[in-house]
Design a protein around this motif. Structure first.
Motif, PDB file in Angstrom:
ATOM      1  N   ASP A 326      40.091 -44.197 -14.539  1.00 55.38           N
ATOM      2  CA  ASP A 326      40.727 -45.380 -15.122  1.00 55.38           C
ATOM      3  C   ASP A 326      40.645 -45.308 -16.637  1.00 55.38           C
ATOM      4  N   THR A 327      41.352 -46.194 -17.288  1.00 60.41           N
ATOM      5  CA  THR A 327      41.349 -46.285 -18.757  1.00 60.41           C
ATOM      6  C   THR A 327      40.651 -47.568 -19.199  1.00 60.41           C
ATOM      7  N   GLY A 328      39.625 -47.947 -18.459  1.00 67.37           N
ATOM      8  CA  GLY A 328      38.930 -49.204 -18.730  1.00 67.37           C
ATOM      9  C   GLY A 328      37.877 -49.098 -19.815  1.00 67.37           C
ATOM     10  N   LYS A 329      36.940 -50.037 -19.781  1.00 65.41           N
ATOM     11  CA  LYS A 329      35.936 -50.139 -20.839  1.00 65.41           C
ATOM     12  C   LYS A 329      34.769 -49.182 -20.658  1.00 65.41           C
ATOM     13  N   GLY A 330      34.710 -48.491 -19.533  1.00 60.65           N
ATOM     14  CA  GLY A 330      33.644 -47.505 -19.336  1.00 60.65           C
ATOM     15  C   GLY A 330      32.326 -48.142 -18.929  1.00 60.65           C
ATOM     16  N   ILE A 331      31.351 -47.276 -18.706  1.00 59.01           N
ATOM     17  CA  ILE A 331      30.020 -47.705 -18.272  1.00 59.01           C
ATOM     18  C   ILE A 331      28.996 -47.251 -19.312  1.00 59.01           C
ATOM     19  N   ARG A 332      28.089 -48.143 -19.668  1.00 53.09           N
ATOM     20  CA  ARG A 332      27.033 -47.775 -20.617  1.00 53.09           C
ATOM     21  C   ARG A 332      26.110 -46.720 -20.009  1.00 53.09           C
ATOM     22  N   LYS A 333      25.592 -45.843 -20.859  1.00 49.93           N
ATOM     23  CA  LYS A 333      24.741 -44.754 -20.378  1.00 49.93           C
ATOM     24  C   LYS A 333      23.520 -45.286 -19.632  1.00 49.93           C
ATOM     25  N   LYS A 334      22.940 -46.364 -20.093  1.00 51.40           N
ATOM     26  CA  LYS A 334      21.740 -46.898 -19.457  1.00 51.40           C
ATOM     27  C   LYS A 334      22.024 -47.482 -18.074  1.00 51.40           C
ATOM     28  N   ASP A 335      23.323 -47.748 -17.781  1.00 46.42           N
ATOM     29  CA  ASP A 335      23.685 -48.318 -16.483  1.00 46.42           C
ATOM     30  C   ASP A 335      24.166 -47.276 -15.484  1.00 46.42           C
ATOM     31  N   LEU A 336      24.340 -46.029 -15.918  1.00 50.73           N
ATOM     32  CA  LEU A 336      24.901 -45.015 -15.034  1.00 50.73           C
ATOM     33  C   LEU A 336      24.040 -44.781 -13.801  1.00 50.73           C
ATOM     34  N   LYS A 337      22.710 -44.861 -13.967  1.00 48.67           N
ATOM     35  CA  LYS A 337      21.816 -44.603 -12.841  1.00 48.67           C
ATOM     36  C   LYS A 337      21.799 -45.753 -11.838  1.00 48.67           C
ATOM     37  N   ASN A 338      22.338 -46.892 -12.229  1.00 52.29           N
ATOM     38  CA  ASN A 338      22.238 -48.075 -11.373  1.00 52.29           C
ATOM     39  C   ASN A 338      23.564 -48.506 -10.761  1.00 52.29           C
ATOM     40  N   VAL A 339      24.651 -47.780 -11.033  1.00 50.61           N
ATOM     41  CA  VAL A 339      25.956 -48.265 -10.590  1.00 50.61           C
ATOM     42  C   VAL A 339      26.045 -48.375  -9.065  1.00 50.61           C
ATOM     43  N   PHE A 340      25.285 -47.551  -8.344  1.00 53.99           N
ATOM     44  CA  PHE A 340      25.325 -47.594  -6.891  1.00 53.99           C
ATOM     45  C   PHE A 340      24.170 -48.398  -6.293  1.00 53.99           C
ATOM     46  N   ALA A 341      23.362 -49.016  -7.148  1.00 54.40           N
ATOM     47  CA  ALA A 341      22.217 -49.786  -6.654  1.00 54.40           C
ATOM     48  C   ALA A 341      22.697 -51.125  -6.102  1.00 54.40           C
ATOM     49  N   PRO A 342      22.179 -51.557  -4.950  1.00 53.78           N
ATOM     50  CA  PRO A 342      22.575 -52.859  -4.398  1.00 53.78           C
ATOM     51  C   PRO A 342      22.242 -53.994  -5.363  1.00 53.78           C
ATOM     52  N   GLY A 343      23.198 -54.864  -5.569  1.00 53.41           N
ATOM     53  CA  GLY A 343      22.984 -56.019  -6.433  1.00 53.41           C
ATOM     54  C   GLY A 343      23.318 -55.778  -7.895  1.00 53.41           C
ATOM     55  N   PHE A 344      23.587 -54.524  -8.280  1.00 60.17           N
ATOM     56  CA  PHE A 344      23.897 -54.260  -9.688  1.00 60.17           C
ATOM     57  C   PHE A 344      25.369 -54.532  -9.954  1.00 60.17           C
ATOM     58  N   THR A 345      25.649 -55.315 -10.976  1.00 64.33           N
ATOM     59  CA  THR A 345      27.016 -55.586 -11.383  1.00 64.33           C
ATOM     60  C   THR A 345      27.030 -55.994 -12.849  1.00 64.33           C
ATOM     61  N   THR A 346      28.098 -55.630 -13.526  1.00 64.24           N
ATOM     62  CA  THR A 346      28.272 -56.034 -14.927  1.00 64.24           C
ATOM     63  C   THR A 346      29.275 -57.180 -15.037  1.00 64.24           C
ATOM     64  N   LYS A 347      29.804 -57.600 -13.904  1.00 60.18           N
ATOM     65  CA  LYS A 347      30.780 -58.691 -13.902  1.00 60.18           C
ATOM     66  C   LYS A 347      30.069 -60.039 -13.775  1.00 60.18           C
ATOM     67  N   LYS A 348      30.696 -61.068 -14.327  1.00 60.16           N
ATOM     68  CA  LYS A 348      30.111 -62.398 -14.241  1.00 60.16           C
ATOM     69  C   LYS A 348      30.110 -62.889 -12.799  1.00 60.16           C
ATOM     70  N   ARG A 349      31.117 -62.497 -12.059  1.00 61.29           N
ATOM     71  CA  ARG A 349      31.194 -62.858 -10.652  1.00 61.29           C
ATOM     72  C   ARG A 349      31.184 -61.579  -9.827  1.00 61.29           C
ATOM     73  N   GLY A 350      30.391 -61.556  -8.816  1.00 59.27           N
ATOM     74  CA  GLY A 350      30.318 -60.362  -7.981  1.00 59.27           C
ATOM     75  C   GLY A 350      28.930 -60.216  -7.376  1.00 59.27           C
ATOM     76  N   TRP A 351      28.905 -59.614  -6.232  1.00 58.63           N
ATOM     77  CA  TRP A 351      27.645 -59.438  -5.516  1.00 58.63           C
ATOM     78  C   TRP A 351      27.013 -58.089  -5.814  1.00 58.63           C
ATOM     79  N   GLY A 352      27.771 -57.162  -6.362  1.00 62.18           N
ATOM     80  CA  GLY A 352      27.226 -55.839  -6.658  1.00 62.18           C
ATOM     81  C   GLY A 352      26.980 -55.002  -5.414  1.00 62.18           C
ATOM     82  N   LEU A 353      27.827 -55.186  -4.383  1.00 62.28           N
ATOM     83  CA  LEU A 353      27.646 -54.441  -3.137  1.00 62.28           C
ATOM     84  C   LEU A 353      28.741 -53.418  -2.877  1.00 62.28           C
ATOM     85  N   GLY A 354      29.849 -53.502  -3.620  1.00 63.39           N
ATOM     86  CA  GLY A 354      30.988 -52.626  -3.358  1.00 63.39           C
ATOM     87  C   GLY A 354      30.657 -51.148  -3.493  1.00 63.39           C
TER      88      GLY A 354
END
Length: 392
Positions: A326-354
């Motif tokens: 995608d051509t979006g805003k990207g992911i911060r380096k410190k968050d790369l290890k957690n993108v697949f962790a349950p409950g992790f999300t950078t959105k204001k709304r979301g469960w972080g389970l996708g």
């Protein structure tokens, strides 16, 4: 602050505390070992003096105390050597050699090693100022108790480390099992709850088709109901190993593109880069579509409704590779290890389970691999999926 950030801070604190305990333990042990080493050296000094007194004694000298000191050494290994390097006597030295020649050679070599390491006391006889003065070397080693005390802290730390690792692994496994149980229960219940209204909607759609065969909206309603049926089927498959079949990945991805095109803004462009031939892979098509849809929906959110999503399909030896860029805003380096962790999300709304479910579907059900290939803030992100090939 995200829950994962708090957990990371807790882990850091625990590691710091563990390191502090290890440093303190090693420091205290080092002090005790040094004190015991100094005490043994003082004992060997007295033993050497007793040996010197025994050598200089005459027939009128009372040797009771001297012999008591010499015989009292039952723990410290000692080898007495003359000025020529010959072994005169030894005590508390374990000899493993079978023959006398080997034993003597072993004692000589051990005595020389102790001498080179500075563990010796020089005992002179006669007039020390005269050139003809003779001497002996009392070479000594650390006692078994001192050696054990020196190594004990490391053994203790090793045991504690193994215990901590096993405890952490057990806690993580227990937590993962509990999470899986919750997810499976929630998924099954969701599929069950959706089943009844979906069946009712399907019946109503069939009734409307017969009543209003020329209505252009009814086919669209039928598509939405079938979509709900597919979603319920996906939820019902969570928690049980799905049956994998050889599927054309091109066709599956085209269905995802068609679905996303109808439900995203015209400002979002979806590009496809597929081989001309069908690329086969072992998969559960409904679950795999779910994974790619999640990646595309996250991409739309990251681009804030405007940008380009590129789907690439690579036919490599022994595996199939799918990349979602995608051509979006990207992911911060410190968050790369957690993108697949349950409950992790950078959105204001979301469960972080996708993404967590996506990882579970690809790696546990399909024995594949999903990861962030690259991500740069302000430039976009590339997710990569690798799976086994099917029958061509």
């Amino acid at each position: 602050m995200q829950w994962t950030d708090r957990m990371r801070q807790v882990r850091i604190v625990l590691v710091v505390v563990a390191v502090a305990i290890a440093v303190v333990s090693l420091s205290v042990s080092h002090i005790l070992v040094k004190d015991l080493s100094d005490e043994e050296r003082n004992k060997m000094g007295m033993w050497a003096q007793a040996l010197q007194a025994l050598s200089n004694a005459d027939s009128n000298t009372d040797l009771t105390l001297v012999l008591s000191v010499i015989r009292g050494n039952n723990t410290i290994p000692v080898i007495v050597m003359d000025s020529g390097g010959n072994v005169m006597d030894y005590r508390n030295v374990a000899i493993k050699e079978k023959t006398a020649e080997d034993s003597m050679a072993y004692l000589v070599e051990l005595g020389r090693q102790l001498y080179r390491s500075g563990k010796y006391i020089k005992v002179e006889y006669g007039d020390s100022a005269a050139s003809t003065a003779d001497y002996q070397l009392v070479c000594y080693d650390e006692s078994t108790l001192l050696k054990r005390l020196s190594s004990y802290p490391y053994v203790q730390l090793g045991v504690v480390l193994v215990f901590v690792i096993v405890a952490i692994f057990a806690l993580l496994s227990s937590k993962r099992a509990e999470q899986n149980k919750v997810w499976v229960g929630l998924s099954k219940e969701t599929a069950h709850q959706l089943g009844t209204p979906i069946s009712s909607l399907m019946a109503w759609v069939e009734f409307l088709k017969e009543s209003y065969p020329d209505d252009e909206l009814i086919p669209e309603m039928d598509k939405d109901v079938k979509r709900l049926e597919l979603i319920a089927d996906r939820f019902s498959k969570i928690g049980s190993l799905p049956e994998l079949a050889d599927c054309a990945v091109n066709t599956v991805l085209d269905r995802v593109i068609e679905y996303m095109d109808r439900r995203t803004s015209a400002k979002v462009e979806i590009k496809r880069d597929f081989p001309d031939h069908d690329v086969m892979a072992k998969m559960s098509a409904p679950l795999f579509e779910w994974v790619v849809e999640n990646l595309c929906k996250n991409a739309v959110d990251a681009m804030e409704g405007s940008g380009t999503i590129s789907l690439r399909l690579l036919d490599e030896p022994g595996r199939v590779v799918i990349e979602v860029q995608d051509t979006g805003k990207g992911i911060r380096k410190k968050d790369l290890k957690n993108v697949f962790a349950p409950g992790f999300t950078t959105k204001k709304r979301g469960w972080g389970l996708g993404l967590s479910l996506a990882k579970r579907i690809i790696e546990e059900y399909h024995r594949g691999h999903i990861f962030v290939k690259s991500s740069e803030p302000g430039r976009g992100t590339v997710f990569r999926i690798e799976m086994r090939k099917g029958i061509q």
